[in-house]
Write a protein that holds these residues in place. Structure first.
Motif, PDB file in Angstrom:
ATOM      1  N   ARG A  77      -6.340  11.989  -2.491  1.00 25.76           N
ATOM      2  CA  ARG A  77      -6.113  11.501  -3.867  1.00 25.76           C
ATOM      3  C   ARG A  77      -7.349  10.749  -4.358  1.00 25.76           C
ATOM      4  O   ARG A  77      -8.142  11.273  -5.107  1.00 25.76           O
ATOM      5  CB  ARG A  77      -4.843  10.629  -3.901  1.00 25.76           C
ATOM      6  CG  ARG A  77      -4.253  10.482  -5.272  1.00 25.76           C
ATOM      7  CD  ARG A  77      -4.915   9.384  -6.087  1.00 25.76           C
ATOM      8  NE  ARG A  77      -4.769   8.067  -5.473  1.00 25.76           N
ATOM      9  CZ  ARG A  77      -5.486   7.013  -5.870  1.00 25.76           C
ATOM     10  NH1 ARG A  77      -6.379   7.107  -6.833  1.00 25.76           N
ATOM     11  NH2 ARG A  77      -5.329   5.832  -5.258  1.00 25.76           N
ATOM     12  N   ASP A  78      -7.593   9.536  -3.858  1.00 25.12           N
ATOM     13  CA  ASP A  78      -8.748   8.777  -4.344  1.00 25.12           C
ATOM     14  C   ASP A  78     -10.043   9.499  -3.947  1.00 25.12           C
ATOM     15  O   ASP A  78     -10.996   9.576  -4.724  1.00 25.12           O
ATOM     16  CB  ASP A  78      -8.728   7.366  -3.745  1.00 25.12           C
ATOM     17  CG  ASP A  78      -9.356   6.332  -4.661  1.00 25.12           C
ATOM     18  OD1 ASP A  78     -10.354   6.658  -5.313  1.00 25.12           O
ATOM     19  OD2 ASP A  78      -8.862   5.196  -4.716  1.00 25.12           O
ATOM     20  N   GLY A  79     -10.061  10.052  -2.728  1.00 25.26           N
ATOM     21  CA  GLY A  79     -11.256  10.759  -2.262  1.00 25.26           C
ATOM     22  C   GLY A  79     -11.484  12.015  -3.076  1.00 25.26           C
ATOM     23  O   GLY A  79     -12.581  12.270  -3.577  1.00 25.26           O
ATOM     24  N   ILE A 139       6.960   7.172  -3.395  1.00 24.40           N
ATOM     25  CA  ILE A 139       6.346   7.211  -4.733  1.00 24.40           C
ATOM     26  C   ILE A 139       5.473   5.973  -4.855  1.00 24.40           C
ATOM     27  O   ILE A 139       5.919   4.851  -4.588  1.00 24.40           O
ATOM     28  CB  ILE A 139       7.414   7.263  -5.851  1.00 24.40           C
ATOM     29  CG1 ILE A 139       8.209   8.573  -5.743  1.00 24.40           C
ATOM     30  CG2 ILE A 139       6.746   7.156  -7.225  1.00 24.40           C
ATOM     31  CD1 ILE A 139       9.321   8.743  -6.768  1.00 24.40           C
ATOM     32  N   HIS A 140       4.243   6.194  -5.243  1.00 24.02           N
ATOM     33  CA  HIS A 140       3.268   5.102  -5.366  1.00 24.02           C
ATOM     34  C   HIS A 140       2.945   4.946  -6.849  1.00 24.02           C
ATOM     35  O   HIS A 140       2.309   5.811  -7.438  1.00 24.02           O
ATOM     36  CB  HIS A 140       2.007   5.472  -4.562  1.00 24.02           C
ATOM     37  CG  HIS A 140       0.885   4.494  -4.715  1.00 24.02           C
ATOM     38  ND1 HIS A 140      -0.410   4.774  -4.344  1.00 24.02           N
ATOM     39  CD2 HIS A 140       0.856   3.217  -5.197  1.00 24.02           C
ATOM     40  CE1 HIS A 140      -1.178   3.733  -4.578  1.00 24.02           C
ATOM     41  NE2 HIS A 140      -0.440   2.786  -5.111  1.00 24.02           N
ATOM     42  N   THR A 141       3.436   3.863  -7.426  1.00 16.84           N
ATOM     43  CA  THR A 141       3.181   3.661  -8.849  1.00 16.84           C
ATOM     44  C   THR A 141       2.257   2.465  -9.059  1.00 16.84           C
ATOM     45  O   THR A 141       2.217   1.562  -8.227  1.00 16.84           O
ATOM     46  CB  THR A 141       4.520   3.546  -9.630  1.00 16.84           C
ATOM     47  OG1 THR A 141       4.218   3.494 -11.011  1.00 16.84           O
ATOM     48  CG2 THR A 141       5.343   2.333  -9.235  1.00 16.84           C
ATOM     49  N   PHE A 142       1.498   2.492 -10.132  1.00 18.91           N
ATOM     50  CA  PHE A 142       0.500   1.422 -10.311  1.00 18.91           C
ATOM     51  C   PHE A 142       0.269   1.119 -11.789  1.00 18.91           C
ATOM     52  O   PHE A 142       0.466   1.975 -12.653  1.00 18.91           O
ATOM     53  CB  PHE A 142      -0.843   1.827  -9.678  1.00 18.91           C
ATOM     54  CG  PHE A 142      -1.597   2.866 -10.479  1.00 18.91           C
ATOM     55  CD1 PHE A 142      -1.215   4.200 -10.419  1.00 18.91           C
ATOM     56  CD2 PHE A 142      -2.660   2.505 -11.296  1.00 18.91           C
ATOM     57  CE1 PHE A 142      -1.896   5.157 -11.166  1.00 18.91           C
ATOM     58  CE2 PHE A 142      -3.351   3.469 -12.039  1.00 18.91           C
ATOM     59  CZ  PHE A 142      -2.958   4.797 -11.970  1.00 18.91           C
ATOM     60  N   VAL A 143      -0.149  -0.133 -12.013  1.00 18.68           N
ATOM     61  CA  VAL A 143      -0.615  -0.515 -13.350  1.00 18.68           C
ATOM     62  C   VAL A 143      -1.630  -1.641 -13.168  1.00 18.68           C
ATOM     63  O   VAL A 143      -1.579  -2.386 -12.179  1.00 18.68           O
ATOM     64  CB  VAL A 143       0.577  -0.944 -14.263  1.00 18.68           C
ATOM     65  CG1 VAL A 143       1.203  -2.265 -13.829  1.00 18.68           C
ATOM     66  CG2 VAL A 143       0.137  -1.020 -15.723  1.00 18.68           C
ATOM     67  N   CYS A 199      -1.139  -3.279  -7.830  1.00 24.61           N
ATOM     68  CA  CYS A 199      -1.641  -4.096  -8.941  1.00 24.61           C
ATOM     69  C   CYS A 199      -3.116  -3.718  -9.108  1.00 24.61           C
ATOM     70  O   CYS A 199      -3.989  -4.296  -8.436  1.00 24.61           O
ATOM     71  CB  CYS A 199      -1.564  -5.581  -8.603  1.00 24.61           C
ATOM     72  SG  CYS A 199       0.020  -6.104  -7.958  1.00 24.61           S
ATOM     73  N   GLU A 200      -3.387  -2.721  -9.958  1.00 25.45           N
ATOM     74  CA  GLU A 200      -4.771  -2.246 -10.088  1.00 25.45           C
ATOM     75  C   GLU A 200      -5.680  -3.403 -10.513  1.00 25.45           C
ATOM     76  O   GLU A 200      -5.328  -4.210 -11.367  1.00 25.45           O
ATOM     77  CB  GLU A 200      -4.834  -1.111 -11.117  1.00 25.45           C
ATOM     78  CG  GLU A 200      -6.176  -0.405 -11.111  1.00 25.45           C
ATOM     79  CD  GLU A 200      -6.373   0.527 -12.305  1.00 25.45           C
ATOM     80  OE1 GLU A 200      -5.522   0.546 -13.207  1.00 25.45           O
ATOM     81  OE2 GLU A 200      -7.407   1.206 -12.326  1.00 25.45           O
ATOM     82  N   ASP A 201      -6.847  -3.463  -9.907  1.00 24.92           N
ATOM     83  CA  ASP A 201      -7.848  -4.520 -10.142  1.00 24.92           C
ATOM     84  C   ASP A 201      -7.322  -5.899  -9.723  1.00 24.92           C
ATOM     85  O   ASP A 201      -7.669  -6.915 -10.330  1.00 24.92           O
ATOM     86  CB  ASP A 201      -8.303  -4.531 -11.612  1.00 24.92           C
ATOM     87  CG  ASP A 201      -9.689  -5.146 -11.765  1.00 24.92           C
ATOM     88  OD1 ASP A 201     -10.412  -5.279 -10.755  1.00 24.92           O
ATOM     89  OD2 ASP A 201     -10.051  -5.520 -12.903  1.00 24.92           O
ATOM     90  N   ILE A 227       3.713  -3.532  -1.336  1.00 26.05           N
ATOM     91  CA  ILE A 227       2.905  -4.043  -2.454  1.00 26.05           C
ATOM     92  C   ILE A 227       1.447  -3.874  -2.076  1.00 26.05           C
ATOM     93  O   ILE A 227       0.994  -4.393  -1.050  1.00 26.05           O
ATOM     94  CB  ILE A 227       3.190  -5.548  -2.707  1.00 26.05           C
ATOM     95  CG1 ILE A 227       4.651  -5.761  -3.108  1.00 26.05           C
ATOM     96  CG2 ILE A 227       2.218  -6.112  -3.747  1.00 26.05           C
ATOM     97  CD1 ILE A 227       5.028  -5.247  -4.479  1.00 26.05           C
ATOM     98  N   ASN A 228       0.739  -3.141  -2.911  1.00 28.73           N
ATOM     99  CA  ASN A 228      -0.662  -2.880  -2.607  1.00 28.73           C
ATOM    100  C   ASN A 228      -1.563  -3.748  -3.488  1.00 28.73           C
ATOM    101  O   ASN A 228      -1.343  -3.864  -4.685  1.00 28.73           O
ATOM    102  CB  ASN A 228      -0.943  -1.387  -2.856  1.00 28.73           C
ATOM    103  CG  ASN A 228      -2.335  -0.997  -2.442  1.00 28.73           C
ATOM    104  OD1 ASN A 228      -2.861  -1.521  -1.455  1.00 28.73           O
ATOM    105  ND2 ASN A 228      -2.944  -0.084  -3.171  1.00 28.73           N
ATOM    106  N   ILE A 229      -2.552  -4.350  -2.822  1.00 29.65           N
ATOM    107  CA  ILE A 229      -3.489  -5.237  -3.519  1.00 29.65           C
ATOM    108  C   ILE A 229      -4.868  -4.559  -3.505  1.00 29.65           C
ATOM    109  O   ILE A 229      -5.626  -4.693  -2.547  1.00 29.65           O
ATOM    110  CB  ILE A 229      -3.546  -6.627  -2.795  1.00 29.65           C
ATOM    111  CG1 ILE A 229      -2.130  -7.211  -2.637  1.00 29.65           C
ATOM    112  CG2 ILE A 229      -4.476  -7.604  -3.505  1.00 29.65           C
ATOM    113  CD1 ILE A 229      -1.410  -7.512  -3.954  1.00 29.65           C
TER     114      ILE A 229
HETATM  115  O1  KIV Z   1      -8.554   1.631  -6.777  1.00 33.37           O
HETATM  116  C1  KIV Z   1      -7.393   1.520  -7.185  1.00 33.37           C
HETATM  117  O2  KIV Z   1      -6.985   0.501  -7.735  1.00 33.37           O
HETATM  118  C2  KIV Z   1      -6.517   2.661  -7.020  1.00 33.37           C
HETATM  119  C3  KIV Z   1      -5.057   2.449  -7.305  1.00 33.37           C
HETATM  120  C4  KIV Z   1      -4.444   3.609  -7.998  1.00 33.37           C
HETATM  121  C5  KIV Z   1      -4.357   2.115  -6.027  1.00 33.37           C
HETATM  122  O3  KIV Z   1      -6.937   3.705  -6.577  1.00 33.37           O
END
Ligand code: KIV
Ligand code: ZN
Length: 520
Positions: A14-16, A97-101, A141-143, A167-169
């Motif tokens: 995904r990110d890669g 499911i991984h949701t973010f804002v 929590c993006e950024d 919870i992802n930081i």
């Molecule tokens: O870098 C980031 O904040 C992301 C999020 C979608 C997890 O890739």
């Protein structure tokens, strides 16, 4: 003392993948997913299903095939994203499911143009919607690295109340330094009342070269999931590198008291696979997986290592699956010998088709005389690259080229059952071959980047060609990556172009399917 487990969440796909010049196709993504499963990754983030029909298909196929790693799909805090993620993932027994804002002031004001309270509302609504589909919901929590700490605590508390289980930081822009990032995690543990109801995860980018150090500081402060990518690929400077962070936890378990489920012996092979498929060469001095990571140059070091390996090596090359190359496979070596050798190298019999592989092996052995382990591994990789359902295949090739004249090529290719031959002139051999293939397939293929590398050593090394090409259809331009391997680089280039032609055909089919779905 019992060691705590750190969950390894891999986001290579995904990110890669989102940072690559040319997207991976579903088959390539599946190949990487199988390697990640074998590596022992706990969670594979397979893609962002709503982003394109191709991504949706890939996430769905990976969710269907992978059994030992949990599959996650990314979604913004938008209903259609969450529904698409659930739809793609539902074929899996268990999924996330991984949701973010975004939560930082700069992102909220400048990008989202919202108030912080509205963002909390959007996030909690999305988490609750995702929980209707699965018990495993991650919220990012993006950024977060640049989010005021009080806002971050508020958001985390509300996200957990809404049902987020992880919870992802993220340090999205790679801005923080280890003491600071570790401090953020520590503060969350101290100030968020319901923090014990979720796993705390970190996702660090490498803009200042600190993604691995920040991830380690975070687990020291209590985080128990690390998001990372193989070879550290990802947006801009990339993400925390899986192999580095895992080998730190592994090599310094005495100090960190943490373990993972990763099998380090799979690291080297997975790294090579990702590098090849993603067309992202690995710098030779890269920690753990660089070509020089275990080679000693100075006389003093060489002398020390000969006397005792641990004088200059904190881990052995074998720990990460790097075998010193052995030779002695020849065209007289039988199929069972090849099978045995591959077993020694850690391959299962399901990893390759012995019939197809053996055919290629004999052809190579006839040319080279001796086949080395690295040749054999390259053959496995390239044999797997050719799918049974490939529509185009090369039948024959003839090229004439010299110092003064233009080049002339004649290419004969099977298009399904039909054999088509075309001839073309060009300003060089590759250009004239590309023109032949474009005519045969009816695609307007334009080469944008061309690289040759040898996969082994010596004058009889196999030449690997990587081509990036653009294909124009209607008014859209799509970018494709093709690889080819042969003892002769003109043939390698032709294989790479045939690969591109097959991928263009597949991508056209996905487009057609989507149009049909939209129409129906
Ligand atoms: O870098 C980031 O904040 C992301 C999020 C979608 C997890 O890739
Ligand atoms: Zn990221």
């Amino acid at each position: 003392m019992n060691k705590d487990n750190v969950i390894i969440f891999d986001t290579t796909l995904r990110d890669g993948e989102q940072a690559l010049q040319a997207s991976l196709n579903t088959r390539e993504k599946l190949q990487i997913a199988f390697a990640l499963e074998r590596l022992g990754v706990d969670i594979i983030e397979a893609g962002f299903p709503v982003s394109s029909p191709g991504d949706f298909n890939s996430v769905q196929s990976i969710a269907k095939e992978i059994k030992n790693s949990r599959i996650a799909g990314l979604a913004r805090v938008i209903d259609k994203d969450i529904d698409a993620a659930a739809e793609a993932l539902k074929v899996a027994e268990q999924f996330r499911i991984h949701t973010f804002v975004a939560t930082s002031t700069i992102h909220i004001e400048k990008k989202l143009k919202k108030e912080f309270g509205q963002v909390i509302e959007m996030a909690t609504r999305a988490i609750k919607r995702a929980r209707n589909y699965t018990d495993d919901v991650e919220f990012s929590c993006e950024d977060a690295g640049r989010t005021p700490i009080d806002d971050l605590c508020r958001m985390v508390e509300q996200a957990i109340l809404a049902g987020a289980t992880t919870i992802n930081i993220p340090d999205t822009v790679g801005y923080t330094i280890p003491s600071e990032f570790g401090g953020i995690i520590e503060t969350l543990f101290n100030l968020v009342p319901n923090i014990d109801k979720a796993i705390i995860s970190v996702h660090c980018h490498d803009d200042l070269g600190l993604s691995v150090a920040n991830s380690i500081a975070a687990v020291q402060a209590g985080a128990r999931q690390i998001e990372c990518t193989v070879n550290g690929i990802g947006e801009r400077a990339g993400n925390c590198s899986l192999e580095e962070v895992v080998m730190i936890l592994n090599t310094r378990a005495d100090h960190l008291n943490l373990v993972t489920n990763i099998n380090p012996k799979e690291i080297h092979r997975t790294s090579q696979l990702v590098s090849n498929l993603c067309n992202m060469p690995i710098q030779s001095n890269k920690a753990i997986v660089g070509a020089n990571a275990f080679s000693h140059s100075s006389g003093i070091h060489q002398d020390g290592v000969l006397k005792s390996q641990n004088t200059y090596e904190i881990m052995t090359p074998e720990t990460v699956g790097l075998n010193t190359n052995k030779l002695n496979l020849t065209s007289r070596s039988g199929r069972h010998v090849i099978h045995h050798r591959l077993q020694d190298l850690g391959y299962n019999k399901d990893d390759y088709d012995l019939d197809k592989l053996y055919e290629r092996f004999v052809r190579l052995a006839d040319k080279k005389g001796q086949v080395f382990d690295y040749d054999l591994e390259a053959l496995v990789f390239f044999t797997n690259l050719d799918a049974d359902d490939d529509f185009y295949s090369l039948e024959s090739l003839y090229v004439q080229s010299g110092s003064k004249d233009t080049s002339t090529a004649t290419v004969a290719m099977y298009c399904g059952e039909q054999l088509i031959t075309e001839a073309a002139i060009g300003n060089g051999p590759i250009n004239s071959i590309c023109r032949c293939i474009s005519r045969i397939c009816g695609y307007d293929i334009e080469i944008k980047d061309f690289k040759v590398a040898s996969t082994s050593q010596g004058t009889d090394a196999l030449g690997q060609v990587n081509i990036i090409a653009e294909y124009k259809s209607d008014s859209k331009v799509k970018v494709f990556h093709g690889m080819g391997l042969a003892t002769d680089i003109i043939r390698s280039s032709t294989y790479a172009l045939v690969r591109i032609a097959n991928d263009i055909r597949c991508s056209e089919k996905v487009g057609e399917l989507r149009e049909r779905n939209v129409a129906s």
